[in-house]
Structures are given as C-alpha cells and as structure tokens.
Write an enzyme that holds these catalytic residues in place. Structure first.
Site, PDB file in Angstrom:
ATOM      1  N   ARG A  90      -5.231 -79.802  41.725  1.00  0.00           N
ATOM      2  CA  ARG A  90      -6.385 -79.054  41.247  1.00  0.00           C
ATOM      3  C   ARG A  90      -6.746 -79.486  39.842  1.00  0.00           C
ATOM      4  NH1 ARG A  90      -5.940 -73.329  44.327  1.00  0.00           N
ATOM      5  NH2 ARG A  90      -7.543 -73.920  45.780  1.00  0.00           N
ATOM      6  N   SER A 112     -10.237 -74.620  48.167  1.00  0.00           N
ATOM      7  CA  SER A 112     -11.274 -73.808  47.535  1.00  0.00           C
ATOM      8  C   SER A 112     -12.507 -73.682  48.424  1.00  0.00           C
ATOM      9  CB  SER A 112     -11.699 -74.409  46.196  1.00  0.00           C
ATOM     10  OG  SER A 112     -10.633 -74.306  45.293  1.00  0.00           O
ATOM     11  N   GLN A 158     -11.949 -81.744  42.049  1.00  0.00           N
ATOM     12  CA  GLN A 158     -12.562 -80.468  42.441  1.00  0.00           C
ATOM     13  C   GLN A 158     -13.464 -80.614  43.661  1.00  0.00           C
ATOM     14  OE1 GLN A 158     -14.525 -78.578  39.116  1.00  0.00           O
ATOM     15  NE2 GLN A 158     -12.676 -77.483  38.566  1.00  0.00           N
ATOM     16  N   ASP A 160     -11.585 -80.419  46.968  1.00  0.00           N
ATOM     17  CA  ASP A 160     -10.655 -79.300  47.091  1.00  0.00           C
ATOM     18  C   ASP A 160     -10.965 -78.459  48.336  1.00  0.00           C
ATOM     19  OD1 ASP A 160      -9.111 -77.044  46.768  1.00  0.00           O
ATOM     20  OD2 ASP A 160      -9.600 -76.753  44.663  1.00  0.00           O
ATOM     21  N   TYR A 194      -0.958 -71.370  39.965  1.00  0.00           N
ATOM     22  CA  TYR A 194      -0.612 -70.540  41.119  1.00  0.00           C
ATOM     23  C   TYR A 194       0.306 -69.395  40.713  1.00  0.00           C
ATOM     24  CZ  TYR A 194      -2.494 -74.090  44.245  1.00  0.00           C
ATOM     25  OH  TYR A 194      -3.314 -74.952  44.910  1.00  0.00           O
TER      26      TYR A 194
HETATM   27  P1  NAD Z   1      -3.806 -68.675  46.538  1.00  0.00           P
HETATM   28  O1  NAD Z   1      -4.615 -68.795  47.762  1.00  0.00           O
HETATM   29  O2  NAD Z   1      -2.572 -69.483  46.385  1.00  0.00           O
HETATM   30  O3  NAD Z   1      -3.376 -67.140  46.324  1.00  0.00           O
HETATM   31  C1  NAD Z   1      -4.348 -66.116  46.320  1.00  0.00           C
HETATM   32  C2  NAD Z   1      -4.064 -65.149  45.200  1.00  0.00           C
HETATM   33  O4  NAD Z   1      -2.945 -64.316  45.525  1.00  0.00           O
HETATM   34  C3  NAD Z   1      -3.729 -65.796  43.856  1.00  0.00           C
HETATM   35  O5  NAD Z   1      -4.669 -65.370  42.899  1.00  0.00           O
HETATM   36  C4  NAD Z   1      -2.339 -65.275  43.558  1.00  0.00           C
HETATM   37  O6  NAD Z   1      -2.128 -65.066  42.164  1.00  0.00           O
HETATM   38  C5  NAD Z   1      -2.325 -63.967  44.317  1.00  0.00           C
HETATM   39  N1  NAD Z   1      -0.998 -63.390  44.538  1.00  0.00           N
HETATM   40  C6  NAD Z   1       0.168 -64.003  44.843  1.00  0.00           C
HETATM   41  N2  NAD Z   1       1.165 -63.107  44.943  1.00  0.00           N
HETATM   42  C7  NAD Z   1       0.623 -61.879  44.720  1.00  0.00           C
HETATM   43  C8  NAD Z   1       1.137 -60.544  44.688  1.00  0.00           C
HETATM   44  N3  NAD Z   1       2.427 -60.291  44.891  1.00  0.00           N
HETATM   45  N4  NAD Z   1       0.275 -59.545  44.412  1.00  0.00           N
HETATM   46  C9  NAD Z   1      -1.023 -59.782  44.176  1.00  0.00           C
HETATM   47  N5  NAD Z   1      -1.574 -61.011  44.194  1.00  0.00           N
HETATM   48  C10 NAD Z   1      -0.761 -62.052  44.464  1.00  0.00           C
HETATM   49  O7  NAD Z   1      -4.741 -68.886  45.270  1.00  0.00           O
HETATM   50  P2  NAD Z   1      -6.006 -69.850  45.088  1.00  0.00           P
HETATM   51  O8  NAD Z   1      -7.206 -69.197  45.581  1.00  0.00           O
HETATM   52  O9  NAD Z   1      -5.652 -71.162  45.651  1.00  0.00           O
HETATM   53  O10 NAD Z   1      -6.085 -69.935  43.509  1.00  0.00           O
HETATM   54  C11 NAD Z   1      -4.926 -70.202  42.718  1.00  0.00           C
HETATM   55  C12 NAD Z   1      -5.319 -70.689  41.339  1.00  0.00           C
HETATM   56  O11 NAD Z   1      -5.889 -71.988  41.396  1.00  0.00           O
HETATM   57  C13 NAD Z   1      -6.315 -69.856  40.582  1.00  0.00           C
HETATM   58  O12 NAD Z   1      -5.933 -69.876  39.236  1.00  0.00           O
HETATM   59  C14 NAD Z   1      -7.599 -70.604  40.733  1.00  0.00           C
HETATM   60  O13 NAD Z   1      -8.528 -70.299  39.725  1.00  0.00           O
HETATM   61  C15 NAD Z   1      -7.086 -71.990  40.610  1.00  0.00           C
HETATM   62  N6  NAD Z   1      -8.002 -72.975  41.136  1.00  0.00           N
HETATM   63  C16 NAD Z   1      -8.232 -74.127  40.413  1.00  0.00           C
HETATM   64  C17 NAD Z   1      -9.091 -75.101  40.917  1.00  0.00           C
HETATM   65  C18 NAD Z   1      -9.356 -76.348  40.164  1.00  0.00           C
HETATM   66  O14 NAD Z   1      -9.053 -76.437  39.019  1.00  0.00           O
HETATM   67  N7  NAD Z   1      -9.876 -77.349  40.817  1.00  0.00           N
HETATM   68  C19 NAD Z   1      -9.711 -74.909  42.126  1.00  0.00           C
HETATM   69  C20 NAD Z   1      -9.441 -73.731  42.826  1.00  0.00           C
HETATM   70  C21 NAD Z   1      -8.577 -72.782  42.322  1.00  0.00           C
END
Ligand code: NAD
Length: 355
Positions: A98, A109, A103, A106, A206
């Site tokens: 990420r 996302s 991006q 991805d 994460y």
């Molecule tokens: P994910 O699908 O891995 O998880 C979904 C959410 O569940 C996360 O926000 C996580 O913190 C939450 N979670 C885990 N355990 C939990 C608990 N016990 N109680 C409550 N919530 C809990 O997450 P994602 O959608 O893939 O996103 C993860 C991170 O990656 C975020 O910071 C997002 O902004 C980032 N991201 C970055 C890029 C990039 O830079 N290209 C792109 C997409 C996402």
C-alpha cells in the site's frame, strides 16, 4: 506478449478481470488480449462489448505463464504447491503493497469500497423501516441508528453510504488514526482509547491483533451501545489472522427485533457470532446477513475497477519498446505479490513448513 482473460468457473463469482476500457488500453500497449467467451456476462459485459473477442483454450496454462488474480493465498498451501508444480508464476493482487505508486493497483481497496457501500444497501433492504428521519402529516419516523465496527476502506464507505441515506451513524476501530476520518464523515467515534489502542496500528497501516484484556474492555463498551442500534455493519479484519469476534450471540439477542447485522468478515470466520457464510440467519427476528463476495453483488462496478487495477499492474510488466513480457523480479511490487516461480513457492510469507 499474450494475455488471456478466463471465464470464472466458480458460479458465485460474477466478476471479470477485463473491461472494454482495459482491452483498449492493452491493445494500445501492443499486447494481444483474448477474452474467453461469456467471461463478462455476469458483469453486464456480453462478448459483443469486447472489441477483441477471441475464444481461447484456457484449461491448461503453459509452463512459465503468469497467472495474476485475487488468489486468497492464506491457508491455501495445497493450491500454491499445485501452481508451483504446474510451472506457473502466480501473482496475488491482494498482496500489493500500500504505497503511493501502487494505489491504482490496490484491489483490496477497490473491492472493499464497493463492499462497504453494498453492505449498507443490503442492510437497508433487510430492514423493515426507513433510514432517514421523516416528518410527515401521519407522524414522524425516527432516523435509523447504524453502528459500523471496523473502519478501514469498507467501513469508511459504509459510514458515508449510511449517512447519505440519512442514518445516525457511530463507528468503532482499534486504530487511533480512524477517529478523525469517522468524524469528518459526520459520524461519532466510540472506542476504548487506552495505551494499547495508541499502539494498535502497524507500520503498514493495519490493525494488530488486540490482547484478551483489550477485547474484554471493547466488548463491555460496545455491548451497551449495540442494544440501542438498528443496524450493525462489521468489517474488522487483521491480515492473515481470523476475524476478531466483536459481536457475541448475547449482544445480538440484546437488539430489538427487526434489527439487521451485516458481517463483511464472514468469509474469514466472522465478526458476529451466528453469522453464516452465504446466508441470512434469523435469530429471533434479528437478521444476520452473511453474504460472501459482497463486492461481486455490484458486479459491473467491481469488474470495472478490478480490471483497471490489473491493467495498471500488468502495464509495469511490459517492455514498452519490444512489447514483450519483461518481469522485473526485483521490483518491490513483483516481490510483494509473486507467490510461485520456476516450480517453487517463492514468497517468504508462504514457504512450505518443514516437515
Ligand atoms: P482491513 O480490511 O484490514 O480491516 C478493516 C478494519 O478493521 C481496519 O480499520 C482495522 O483497524 C479494523 N479492526 C481490526 N481489528 C479490530 C477490532 N478488534 N475492533 C475494531 N476494528 C478492528 O483494513 P483496510 O480497509 O485494508 O485498511 C487498513 C489500512 O490501510 C487503513 O489505514 C487504510 O487507510 C490503509 N490503506 C492504505 C492505502 C494506500 O496507502 N494505498 C490503501 C487502502 C487502505
């Protein structure tokens, strides 16, 4: 270089890996692309939509061929070995790092965004009441209360969608960075904000798996809140681990009849006790929606974004001058996604365990 787009063999998977838009882009790149007949049909793309439709024999991939897909590599050691044995170089798109450069590739996302949207639409359909507050001559209907648990990409889109429909939205997550994002969407943030919470985010962005103590505190805080909610959308995941259990059977029972839970983590074990993959469970008048492949329920949009993610990655594997395949095996995108090569599993995270 030749690309073949296979028709999905799993009947529950409506997505396709190319769109007329990406076919055009591949042709402009000088790459041959063949679409298996019928591959796009479930995404609203009949063969006539593809400008370069050719039947292709895809049953047997030739040795040395690249297979680029959403691979679900965790816990699938036998499939990885089978691909290695077949001499295929397999790439898992969901392992794309990420970083800014990636991006546009991805898939987590692009698909999670649509899943978050669709989760709210499913909830609205299963819920026997309206989402927005309605003040009418015949009386007032209160706004639905929606609680989003896990605020990554899917959760953020679920919040935005529920807000657009007029619900009163609250959300929780274990990563501190989320609080501001939740509030900027007009929702209220609820979490146990202790020392462990402040450290809960990995360098990759994460969530970490939380301690038993934290989970107990989290459960105590959310239990009271859950009783008062109409809709709960759960999306909490930890990469490579089972989904955390956030809603127990007792919490489900504490909700009002007619309430709806949508568990987007059901394929990874579920955040909600009693959620069944691929089904809508009814627990005393409370519905638990456990649809799998929720992005696939918005198939045309999901395919269009997935095809663009693939195009952007594959473009980096083509030599622009010779138009030939030119995989740079030391590129960080390739290193992060390549699972197998030359008959072996090469990804460090998926090495066969020593007997
Ligand atoms: P994910 O699908 O891995 O998880 C979904 C959410 O569940 C996360 O926000 C996580 O913190 C939450 N979670 C885990 N355990 C939990 C608990 N016990 N109680 C409550 N919530 C809990 O997450 P994602 O959608 O893939 O996103 C993860 C991170 O990656 C975020 O910071 C997002 O902004 C980032 N991201 C970055 C890029 C990039 O830079 N290209 C792109 C997409 C996402």
């Amino acid at each position: 270089m030749k690309i073949a787009v296979a028709k999905e063999i799993d009947p529950s998977e409506p997505r396709v890996a190319a769109s007329p838009d990406t076919v055009k882009k591949f042709k402009a790149l000088g790459v041959d692309i063949a679409i298996e007949p019928g591959a796009g049909i479930k995404s609203g793309l009949p063969d006539s939509e593809f400008t370069a439709v050719e039947a292709s024999e895809l049953a047997n991939y030739k040795r040395g061929a690249l297979v680029i897909a959403i691979m679900d590599p965790y816990g699938n050691d036998a499939a990885l070995k089978a691909m290695a044995d077949a001499g295929i170089s397999a790439f898992a798109m969901e392992l794309m790092p990420r970083i800014t450069r990636a991006q546009v590739m991805d898939v987590l996302s692009s698909q999670a965004n649509l899943a978050g949207y669709r989760a709210v639409i499913e909830a609205a359909e299963a819920f026997g009441r309206a989402f927005p507050m309605m003040m009418t001559a015949a009386g007032t209907i209160p706004a639905a209360k929606v609680f989003v648990m896990g605020v990554g990409v899917a959760g953020l889109q679920a919040i935005a969608t529920a807000r657009r429909l007029g619900a009163v939205v609250t959300a929780t997550d274990v990563r501190p960075a989320v609080k501001e994002q939740v509030e900027s969407l007009g929702a209220k943030f609820l979490a146990v904000e202790d020392e462990e919470f402040k450290q809960a985010e990995t360098a990759g962005g994460y969530a970490k798996e939380m301690s038993k103590e934290y989970q107990a505190k989290q459960a105590a805080l959310t239990a009271e809140h859950i009783k008062k909610q109409d809709i709960i959308i759960t999306t909490a995941l930890i990469p490579g681990r089972p989904a955390p259990r956030l809603v127990t059977a007792d919490m489900v029972k504490s909700m009002k009849p007619g309430s709806v839970l949508v568990d987007l983590a059901v394929e990874r074990g579920g955040n909600v006790e009693g959620a069944k993959a691929g089904e809508v469970a009814d627990v005393g008048g409370i519905k638990i929606v456990g649809y799998t492949n929720v992005a696939g329920r918005v198939a045309a949009s999901a395919s269009s974004l997935y095809a663009r993610n693939l195009y952007s990655f594959i473009e980096t594997l083509v030599d622009k001058t010779t138009k030939a395949l030119d995989v740079k095996w030391d590129d960080e995108l390739v290193k992060a996604t390549a699972l197998t090569k030359d008959g072996a599993v090469i990804h460090p995270n998926f090495q066969p365990k020593a007997a």
